[in-house]
Scaffold this motif. Structure first.
Motif, PDB file in Angstrom:
ATOM      1  N   TRP A 257       0.978  -1.205   0.004  1.00 28.70           N
ATOM      2  CA  TRP A 257      -0.140  -0.040  -0.014  1.00 28.70           C
ATOM      3  C   TRP A 257       0.825   1.445   0.095  1.00 28.70           C
ATOM      4  CZ3 TRP A 257      -4.639  -0.591   3.701  1.00 28.70           C
ATOM      5  CH2 TRP A 257      -5.671  -1.140   3.255  1.00 28.70           C
ATOM      6  N   TRP A 258       1.825   1.204   0.971  1.00 22.56           N
ATOM      7  CA  TRP A 258       2.729   2.684   1.037  1.00 22.56           C
ATOM      8  C   TRP A 258       3.618   2.655  -0.311  1.00 22.56           C
ATOM      9  CZ3 TRP A 258      -0.728   2.779   4.298  1.00 22.56           C
ATOM     10  CH2 TRP A 258      -0.894   2.120   5.584  1.00 22.56           C
ATOM     11  N   TRP A 261       1.383   3.984  -2.897  1.00 25.07           N
ATOM     12  CA  TRP A 261       0.904   5.386  -2.693  1.00 25.07           C
ATOM     13  C   TRP A 261       2.110   6.458  -3.023  1.00 25.07           C
ATOM     14  CZ3 TRP A 261      -2.988   7.163   0.805  1.00 25.07           C
ATOM     15  CH2 TRP A 261      -3.033   8.509   0.912  1.00 25.07           C
ATOM     16  N   ILE A 282      10.533   1.825   3.697  1.00 29.88           N
ATOM     17  CA  ILE A 282       9.233   1.264   4.034  1.00 29.88           C
ATOM     18  C   ILE A 282       9.446  -0.137   4.197  1.00 29.88           C
ATOM     19  CG2 ILE A 282       7.075   0.439   3.126  1.00 29.88           C
ATOM     20  CD1 ILE A 282       6.992   3.443   1.968  1.00 29.88           C
ATOM     21  N   TYR A 286       9.878  -2.371   7.570  1.00 32.39           N
ATOM     22  CA  TYR A 286       8.822  -3.328   7.918  1.00 32.39           C
ATOM     23  C   TYR A 286       9.550  -4.624   8.157  1.00 32.39           C
ATOM     24  CZ  TYR A 286       4.545  -6.161   7.277  1.00 32.39           C
ATOM     25  OH  TYR A 286       3.425  -6.728   7.117  1.00 32.39           O
ATOM     26  N   ARG A 321      -0.126  -0.818  10.126  1.00 33.44           N
ATOM     27  CA  ARG A 321      -1.164  -0.259   9.159  1.00 33.44           C
ATOM     28  C   ARG A 321      -2.059   0.606   9.665  1.00 33.44           C
ATOM     29  NH1 ARG A 321      -5.303  -4.795   7.633  1.00 33.44           N
ATOM     30  NH2 ARG A 321      -6.041  -4.104   9.853  1.00 33.44           N
ATOM     31  N   ASN A 324      -0.418   3.941  10.676  1.00 32.74           N
ATOM     32  CA  ASN A 324       0.002   4.719   9.327  1.00 32.74           C
ATOM     33  C   ASN A 324      -1.146   5.485   8.689  1.00 32.74           C
ATOM     34  OD1 ASN A 324       2.570   4.240  10.146  1.00 32.74           O
ATOM     35  ND2 ASN A 324       3.001   2.606   8.736  1.00 32.74           N
ATOM     36  N   LEU A 328      -1.902   9.190   7.020  1.00 31.24           N
ATOM     37  CA  LEU A 328      -2.133   9.211   5.659  1.00 31.24           C
ATOM     38  C   LEU A 328      -3.361  10.030   5.267  1.00 31.24           C
ATOM     39  CD1 LEU A 328      -0.643   6.352   4.000  1.00 31.24           C
ATOM     40  CD2 LEU A 328       0.529   8.535   3.965  1.00 31.24           C
ATOM     41  N   MET A 341       3.037  10.830   3.510  1.00 22.16           N
ATOM     42  CA  MET A 341       3.937   9.833   3.124  1.00 22.16           C
ATOM     43  C   MET A 341       5.399  10.066   3.863  1.00 22.16           C
ATOM     44  SD  MET A 341       4.320   6.846   2.635  1.00 22.16           S
ATOM     45  CE  MET A 341       2.877   6.156   2.041  1.00 22.16           C
ATOM     46  N   VAL A 344       4.829   8.935   7.678  1.00 22.47           N
ATOM     47  CA  VAL A 344       4.917   7.720   7.878  1.00 22.47           C
ATOM     48  C   VAL A 344       6.215   7.022   8.016  1.00 22.47           C
ATOM     49  CG1 VAL A 344       4.170   5.626   6.851  1.00 22.47           C
ATOM     50  CG2 VAL A 344       2.596   7.305   6.821  1.00 22.47           C
ATOM     51  N   CYS A 345       7.148   7.763   6.969  1.00 20.32           N
ATOM     52  CA  CYS A 345       8.577   7.039   6.733  1.00 20.32           C
ATOM     53  C   CYS A 345       9.347   7.391   8.187  1.00 20.32           C
ATOM     54  CB  CYS A 345       9.018   7.428   5.525  1.00 20.32           C
ATOM     55  SG  CYS A 345       8.667   7.037   4.037  1.00 20.32           S
TER      56      CYS A 345
END
Length: 377
Positions: A257-258, A261, A282, A286, A321, A324, A328, A341, A344-345
Motif C-alpha cells: 500500500w505504502w 502510494w 518502508i 517493515y 498499518r 500509518n 495518511l 507519506m 509515515v517514513c
C-alpha cells in the motif's frame, strides 16, 4: 439404543439441562459442541450410557455460557468442578461415576470427590493468546442475560494489546456487523475474501494517485479485518486455512500500500525527489520491525508489546498499518499526501529505534532476572 463404548483414556462430554436461548445465531447445545471440539472433545452425548469406567467425562450444563478457556481447562483437569457461588456448573469426572455426577451437576450440586474451582481458579486471569488480563466469563444463560453473554464473548475475542483504531474505534460497529453476519450464516472466510478484494482496490487507486477515493476501501478493509476474526471466534468457525489466509493478507499487504502510494504521488501532481529512499525505508523498516519482534519472542518467550506497561502503550501507536493509515488520512484531507507519506517514513524509523532499544533493555534486564510480562506477573 446404547451408544458405543469409548476407549479408556479418551474424553467425552455429557450435556445436561436445557436452554432455548440462541447465542450469535447458535443454540446453547451447538455452541457447546463447537467449544468442546476446539478443546479436543468430539464425543458429545446427552447421557452416560456406554462410557468406559476409566474415561474422562465432562459434565456441562446447557443453561450456562462458558468462555473457551474454561472448556479448555476443564477438559485437561480430571476431578475439577466448576462452580459459580455455591452452584455447580460443570465437572470432569471418571466415566464410572458419570451417571451420578450428571444428576448432581444438573441439580447444581458438586459431584462427590471433586475439587471446587471458580472461574479464576480453573481458567486463570491472563489470556495469553489475546494478550490481556481478564477472568474468563461464566454467565447463567437466559433471555435476560443473552445480551451480556454476547457482549462478553465479543469483548473476549479482542486482543488486549493492539493499535488504538482496533482497540477504541472498531468495537461497537464491529459487534453489530459481526452479529448481522452470524445470524445470516456468513462465514469468516467470506468476509476475508471481501476484504481481500478491497485491499487490491485500494492498492490500485493508490498507485494511480486517487488517494481520497482509495482511502475508502482501505478503511473498510481494515474494519472487515477486525470483523472476520471476531466472527470466527464468537461462532467457533475458525479454520487453519482461514487463519493462514487472514494473517497472510495482514502480513503482506501494508508495505505494498505504502509503495503504491509513493508511486501514485507524481500522478496526483506531487513529484517526489526521494522516492527510492522512501521505498527502501518502508521495505527495510517493515522487515526489520518484524525481525525485532520475532527476536524478542525467540529470546524471552513472549511479545515485546506485553513486557512492560510502556510497551503495551506504545503498541497503540507504533508504525503498523492502522496508525500509518491515520497519518495518511489526516494529511490527505488537507491535500498533502506527499507530506503524509514523509511523516509515515519518519514514524517508521522512530518506531524502529524504540523497538531496537526494547531489545537492548531486555538483554540488560534479563541479566538481573528472567523477563516476565507485566500482564502475567
Amino acid at each position: 439404543m446404547t451408544e458405543p463404548t469409548i476407549s479408556a483414556g479418551s474424553r467425552t462430554a455429557i450435556l445436561v439441562g436445557a436452554s432455548t436461548v440462541t447465542i450469535w445465531g447458535m443454540s446453547s447445545a451447538e455452541r457447546l459442541k463447537r467449544q468442546l471440539e476446539r478443546a479436543g472433545v468430539k464425543d458429545v452425548r446427552a447421557n452416560a450410557d456406554g462410557l468406559d469406567p476409566q474415561a474422562d467425562a465432562l459434565i456441562l450444563r446447557l443453561d450456562w455460557a462458558y468462555e473457551q478457556r474454561l472448556i479448555d481447562a476443564l477438559a485437561i483437569r480430571p476431578g475439577a468442578c466448576l462452580v459459580s457461588g455455591a452452584e455447580a456448573v460443570a465437572a470432569n469426572v471418571p466415566g464410572a461415576s458419570a451417571q451420578d455426577a450428571a444428576g448432581a451437576v444438573a441439580r447444581g450440586e458438586m459431584p462427590q470427590g471433586t475439587e471446587e474451582l471458580d472461574s479464576e481458579g480453573l481458567g486463570g486471569s491472563y489470556n495469553r493468546k489475546l494478550r490481556k488480563r481478564e477472568i474468563a466469563y461464566l454467565i447463567p444463560l437466559s433471555e435476560e442475560t443473552v445480551g451480556d453473554v454476547e457482549e462478553r464473548s465479543f469483548a473476549g475475542s479482542y486482543k488486549g494489546v493492539t493499535d488504538f483504531v482496533t482497540k477504541f474505534w472498531w468495537p461497537r460497529p464491529a459487534r453489530a456487523v459481526t452479529k448481522w453476519c452470524a445470524e445470516r450464516s456468513i462465514s469468516p472466510n467470506q468476509v476475508t475474501y471481501l476484504g481481500l478484494f478491497l485491499m487490491f482496490l485500494a492498492l490500485f487507486l493508490f498507485w494511480n494517485g486517487n488517494f481520497l477515493l482509495g482511502l475508502i476501501p482501505a478503511w473498510i478493509m481494515t474494519f472487515l479485518d477486525t470483523v472476520d476474526g471476531k466472527l470466527a471466534r464468537v461462532t467457533m468457525t475458525s479454520s487453519k486455512f482461514g487463519d493462514i489466509l487472514d494473517h497472510g493478507i495482514d502480513l503482506i499487504h501494508p508495505p505494498f500500500w505504502w509503495i503504491a502510494w509513493i508511486y501514485g504521488l507524481p500522478k496526483a501532481g506531487f513529484p517526489v525527489d526521494y522516492a527510492a529512499l522512501m521505498v527502501w525505508t518502508i521495505i527495510g523498516g517493515y522487515v526489520v520491525q518484524r525481525i525485532l519482534e520475532g527476536a524478542f519472542i525467540r529470546l524471552w518467550g513472549f511479545h515485546m508489546h506485553v513486557w512492560r506497561p510502556f510497551d503495551s502503550m506504545f503498541r497503540l501507536y507504533t508504525a503498523r498499518r492502522n496508525p500509518n493509515l491515520v497519518i495518511l488520512t489526516l494529511f490527505t484531507l488537507v491535500w498533502r499526501p506527499d507530506l503524509g507519506m514523509a511523516a509515515v517514513c519518519i514514524w517508521i524509523v522512530l518506531s524502529l529505534v524504540v523497538h531496537a532499544f526494547q531489545i537492548v533493555q531486555g538483554a540488560v534486564a534479563n541479566r538481573r532476572a528472567p523477563l516476565v510480562s507485566w500482564l502475567d506477573a
